[in-house]
Design an enzyme around this catalytic site. Sequence first.
Site, PDB file in Angstrom:
ATOM      1  N   GLY A 196       0.817  -1.203   0.000  1.00 37.62           N
ATOM      2  CA  GLY A 196       0.000   0.000   0.000  1.00 37.62           C
ATOM      3  C   GLY A 196       0.856   1.259   0.000  1.00 37.62           C
ATOM      4  O   GLY A 196       1.793   1.388   0.783  1.00 37.62           O
TER       5      GLY A 196
ATOM      6  N   GLU B 265     -18.021  18.333   3.736  1.00 38.62           N
ATOM      7  CA  GLU B 265     -17.273  19.035   2.698  1.00 38.62           C
ATOM      8  C   GLU B 265     -17.964  18.913   1.343  1.00 38.62           C
ATOM      9  O   GLU B 265     -18.049  19.889   0.591  1.00 38.62           O
ATOM     10  CB  GLU B 265     -15.834  18.505   2.664  1.00 38.62           C
TER      11      GLU B 265
END
Lengths: 452, 452
Positions: free
Chosen positions: B11, B171
């Site tokens: 990752g 947001e």
Amino acid sequence: MTSLRKVVIVGGGFAGLSAARALRSAPVDVTVVDRRNYHLFQPLLYQVATGSLSPGEIAAPLRGVLGRQRNTRVLLGHVVDLDPTRKQVLLADGASLEYEALVIAVGSQTSYFGHDTWKQWAPGLKSVDEAVNVRHRILYAFEVAERIPDPAERKAWLTFVIVGAGPTGVELAGAIGEIARQTLRRDFRAIHPEEARIILLDGLPRVLTSFPESLARKAQRSLERLGVEIQTGTMVKDVDRNGLVVESGGRSDRIEAHTVLWAGGVTMPPVAKTIAARTQAQTDQAGRIKVNRDLTIPGYSNIYVAGDLASLAGADGKLLPGVAQVAMQQGAYAATAIGRRASGDERPLPPFAYFDKGTIAVIGRGSAVADIFGAHVSGLPAWLIWAFIHVLYLVQFESRVIVFIKWAIQALTFNRSARLITGDAATDLDFSKAIHGDPASPEMRPAMDIRR
Amino acid sequence: MTSLRKVVIVGGGFAGLSAARALRSAPVDVTVVDRRNYHLFQPLLYQVATGSLSPGEIAAPLRGVLGRQRNTRVLLGHVVDLDPTRKQVLLADGASLEYEALVIAVGSQTSYFGHDTWKQWAPGLKSVDEAVNVRHRILYAFEVAERIPDPAERKAWLTFVIVGAGPTGVELAGAIGEIARQTLRRDFRAIHPEEARIILLDGLPRVLTSFPESLARKAQRSLERLGVEIQTGTMVKDVDRNGLVVESGGRSDRIEAHTVLWAGGVTMPPVAKTIAARTQAQTDQAGRIKVNRDLTIPGYSNIYVAGDLASLAGADGKLLPGVAQVAMQQGAYAATAIGRRASGDERPLPPFAYFDKGTIAVIGRGSAVADIFGAHVSGLPAWLIWAFIHVLYLVQFESRVIVFIKWAIQALTFNRSARLITGDAATDLDFSKAIHGDPASPEMRPAMDIRR
């Protein structure tokens, strides 16, 4: 004389947008129909394809550009047919739009010269989606090569063939040369990106045939310095997933390459044929509609064709090229003609005359060739002219600033920030399809690939 | 003690990248494997989804970031399994990678709480592809509404529901409010974008439950000023293509909405379950792997879990949240532990302790709420802190400059340049699917839509 109030413009490219803007103070109601919600600055698409710019930086939302123009509305729709008797254009969803004057500016698309199956192996560079696809292919090829143990397969992944040595092909080849030799130079461990083979093919005897010969020679030398192999007088005979077959001087050759990019020619979109049939217009070899010298279709004084779709000879008797400059001037001409008639001024405009400001092709960082008003410029001066003109024309203020800064940074650092592989290609990485050799490859390579 | 040289990091998100960078001078060979070729600055994904930024501006190519780190290589690959006995991770294409120390930092994905079929109607916001998809949906909705004659259908296209009132939901809702009320205000003729209905839902009794209550109240008021309706204590019962069913106080309601966005919760990727099974690790409710206080999996002192996948309680006894700060600190901690052991220093590190610098959520232009070291800040000061921190953390120098300038321009102009609808959605615009009413709609509307 009939009234002339409803103006429909089909296409929001250079021709359509230029027509719409030129009508901003005319006593008409303008509708711009496009399949895309944005105007695309096509000459910079290759920079999206090569990871220098993001799509948003070379495209401006049509509503943003035309939103403040009070006599104009924008419609997202796909025009598929024309009924010149009822004066309507028809959209894919069954809706229709009435017009009193029509500007057809639908542009062109990539031509595979009758071999449409090649498209899957050799994408063109006409839309944002194609540019993003090309970017994925280029970056993905280096990633696969990094993981592949078999030298021949690795070589095929590191071979990039660009078909067509016009400005787009030259710009693509130069940019890939820079990616391999500079941007990615230190990014990999198993491969040397600078060993990538980049081949630029063309059936014609030289690159950039639309340029004077001395400039084309300079461009060729600059490309060769970037490591691009140029094979002119070479025809493509076949393309498949593993490479292509080319013919040159009667000799047939196969090139093993997993990345083939097509910058080879243009054809007209399907709707062009329909429009020609409905108006009994004649078309030329490339499928373009032959127009009168005032850009109208013979027999239809209220239907104008502008941009790539218009077939019209210039002052030198040669057909005008399918470039942004011609499109913008034709769009503005059609708008002026319509605006005059809408204001009741029935005197005809003088015939359309193309004012050629010149041609430029970029080869790499700080390197270009330009033919400006007959003056031949090359190297950094040509590149600066190119950068200046392109930034100037980018439609939105914001894009101009951003693009300019990006270029400045990139010119200093060789970095390309927009190197993303997205979409399906990235979601399920099954390299085994790509890597025909031993699937357990990465750890089979010697440790050298870690320390280099 | 076994040697410790080969480090594999699975990752390249905040945890993985932070671990890789912290190992840059350690005497180890690092391999970072990721399915994507880029590190993504996830906290700004909503800005891509709402057309403020382009994907390339919040993502940095992993090879670019780590290319100059000589002990590290990057591999594009999808890890699907782990063999802790043979110390190998297995990739989707059959290849395997040996490790002596392993850092698992695979992150999380969107959870639909067992209703995965909702995903097609309510996309999440975890990847670039999802963000671009969300952007298309938002912009497309306004386009369809502009063309639709039926008032009820038009209303459904102008209704935007955001599920989940954590920072991402807040947001998103704030940004859509700005798009409707400011960016698109003058772009349409038939609709008033500012009449769009924006609904922010949450099952919990208030927005931003991770924030102090006074700040959450301020955030709620700011959102309401942007026209966002807030429905807390409301559970989603069903989602389909035309809207959703919600339940609040025992009462069931249907909301007709063609744009439903999911910011509702996280679950772990499939490989997490496999890893837990292979190591007999325990998982918590969300599927996260319970780790020791040094971030290792019980019984495996060489396998670290960092970031969203690690389940670990903080000093207050509550589980650490899945945020970038925790991930970065955990990645760096794991790297420090590995680096010490690789250098032969066998003294254990003190347990991982999370240092919480605070939380920020942005509501709109120049408006945010922040809890920084216990200080409550809101409005413009909070927004400035937010902008400063985020620009600072954007990995690449270039991105920092570009993003900063874009924000500055946008703050002055309300413009959003990255308003592109691309991909299949744009290729074949068949509005008839969307427009259930009269297909011949555009011209049936009165002329007023042209002059407004």
